[in-house]
Design an enzyme around this catalytic site. Structure first.
Site, PDB file in Angstrom:
ATOM      1  N   HIS A  34       7.970  10.600  -1.197  1.00  0.00           N
ATOM      2  CA  HIS A  34       8.902   9.545  -0.791  1.00  0.00           C
ATOM      3  C   HIS A  34       9.433   9.834   0.609  1.00  0.00           C
ATOM      4  CE1 HIS A  34       9.575   9.520  -5.321  1.00  0.00           C
ATOM      5  NE2 HIS A  34       9.181   8.283  -5.089  1.00  0.00           N
ATOM      6  N   LYS A 146      -0.991   6.469  -2.558  1.00  0.00           N
ATOM      7  CA  LYS A 146      -1.093   7.088  -3.883  1.00  0.00           C
ATOM      8  C   LYS A 146      -1.234   6.001  -4.956  1.00  0.00           C
ATOM      9  CE  LYS A 146       0.296  10.164  -7.209  1.00  0.00           C
ATOM     10  NZ  LYS A 146       1.112   9.401  -8.092  1.00  0.00           N
TER      11      LYS A 146
HETATM   12  P1  AMP Z   1       7.849   5.451  -6.946  1.00  0.00           P
HETATM   13  O1  AMP Z   1       9.224   5.999  -6.810  1.00  0.00           O
HETATM   14  O2  AMP Z   1       6.941   6.304  -7.771  1.00  0.00           O
HETATM   15  O3  AMP Z   1       7.840   3.994  -7.348  1.00  0.00           O
HETATM   16  O4  AMP Z   1       7.207   5.495  -5.498  1.00  0.00           O
HETATM   17  C1  AMP Z   1       7.820   4.853  -4.400  1.00  0.00           C
HETATM   18  C2  AMP Z   1       6.860   4.833  -3.252  1.00  0.00           C
HETATM   19  O5  AMP Z   1       6.510   6.153  -2.886  1.00  0.00           O
HETATM   20  C3  AMP Z   1       5.548   4.097  -3.584  1.00  0.00           C
HETATM   21  O6  AMP Z   1       5.157   3.331  -2.453  1.00  0.00           O
HETATM   22  C4  AMP Z   1       4.599   5.236  -3.833  1.00  0.00           C
HETATM   23  O7  AMP Z   1       3.246   4.910  -3.555  1.00  0.00           O
HETATM   24  C5  AMP Z   1       5.106   6.270  -2.837  1.00  0.00           C
HETATM   25  N1  AMP Z   1       4.679   7.614  -3.237  1.00  0.00           N
HETATM   26  C6  AMP Z   1       4.893   8.225  -4.426  1.00  0.00           C
HETATM   27  N2  AMP Z   1       4.308   9.441  -4.439  1.00  0.00           N
HETATM   28  C7  AMP Z   1       3.693   9.589  -3.234  1.00  0.00           C
HETATM   29  C8  AMP Z   1       2.919  10.628  -2.636  1.00  0.00           C
HETATM   30  N3  AMP Z   1       2.635  11.759  -3.275  1.00  0.00           N
HETATM   31  N4  AMP Z   1       2.460  10.432  -1.379  1.00  0.00           N
HETATM   32  C9  AMP Z   1       2.727   9.270  -0.718  1.00  0.00           C
HETATM   33  N5  AMP Z   1       3.470   8.273  -1.221  1.00  0.00           N
HETATM   34  C10 AMP Z   1       3.946   8.418  -2.469  1.00  0.00           C
END
Ligand code: AMP
Length: 274
Positions: A34, A146
């Site tokens: 994030h 991801k």
């Molecule tokens: P989430 O909180 O899981 O909904 O993720 C929020 C954002 O962070 C989304 O756009 C995900 O794709 C991105 N994200 C989560 N994990 C990663 C990672 N390891 N590398 C890059 N972006 C990430």
């Protein structure tokens, strides 16, 4: 940093922002993945809004909505240190009314792979992302590769609904051993973490093979499945083009290799863009 928990507070806070707005929507339990989105958005815009909202409509019956990791105080600190201007942390009642109109993911791209395993997940995801993008008034919104299929569907939604925001894809962040960071990694024991490395190893295997000239998708997937044999269940290994059409041969510059596998309790996803 202003923490807004209502629409009114968010709108009022936005009034003080003059200049470009970058936006990073998240479900919290923030990690380096994030943070890399947040830092990129910080660097490319005059102002930065981050949201933390665990969106119930994208969880299926029986999924981990109640158990989803929540770290509100740590998230606030991280955002403060990262130079976030507005942190939007709404409750469910702020985001939803009863009996709302709905957005449906497209029948093909939305219902293969993740969409097949989690039917309805992308409908809920698109619904909340539409709301959040509208609320943020962002010039640019940042999403991780991801969640490749999510990113692709958001791109489609923005295009089809003529939304005035630029979607910025961001690279996958991994730990030092190669495990793609995820809020759900906290569920993994040490032993499971070791086995979870097979996802990135399988992607490395595919990279090596492609670099050696192997473009046949069936052969690539067979090798990858061997590496993934240490997981508890391989949900899918897929090789698609950037529109999520299945490929028989890798097209360099237009291919995504995707894996979903379960290790212990959590299902993990990872992918490679080539
Ligand atoms: P989430 O909180 O899981 O909904 O993720 C929020 C954002 O962070 C989304 O756009 C995900 O794709 C991105 N994200 C989560 N994990 C990663 C990672 N390891 N590398 C890059 N972006 C990430």
């Amino acid at each position: 940093m202003i923490i807004a928990t209502t629409i009114e507070a968010l709108q009022e806070a936005k009034e003080s922002l003059k200049g470009s707005i970058g936006f990073v929507p998240t479900m919290g339990a923030l990690h380096q993945g994030h943070l890399s989105l947040i830092q990129q958005a910080r660097a490319e815009n005059e102002h930065l809004i981050v949201s933390v909202f665990v969106n119930p409509t994208q969880f299926l019956e029986g999924e981990d909505l109640d158990a989803y990791p929540r770290r509100e105080q740590a998230d606030i600190k991280i955002c403060e240190l990262a130079g976030v201007d507005i942190l939007f942390m709404p409750g469910i009642d702020v985001m939803y009314e009863k009996d709302e109109l709905s957005i449906a993911a497209p029948a093909i791209r939305g219902y293969v792979l993740e969409g097949e395993r989690r039917p309805g997940h992308f409908d809920g995801m698109l619904q909340v992302v539409m709301k959040l993008l509208n609320l943020s008034s962002a010039d640019r919104a940042y999403f991780g590769k991801k969640d490749a299929q999510q990113l692709s569907l958001i791109d489609q939604m923005v295009k089809h609904y003529f939304m005035d925001v630029q979607i910025v894809p961001c690279e996958i962040v991994r730990d030092e051993k190669g495990l793609a960071l995820s809020s759900r990694n906290v569920y993994l024991s040490e032993e499971e973490k070791e086995r979870a490395l097979s996802l990135s190893r399988a992607l490395k295997t595919a990279t090596r093979m492609v670099m050696a000239g192997e473009l046949n998708c069936e052969r690539l997937k067979t090798e990858m499945r061997e590496v993934l044999a240490v997981t508890d269940e391989v949900e899918y290994v897929a090789i698609v083009d950037r529109s999520f059409g299945l490929l028989e041969e890798v097209e360099i510059g237009n291919t995504i290799i995707l894996i979903a596998a379960r290790v212990g309790k959590p299902r993990l996803i990872d992918n490679l863009w080539i």
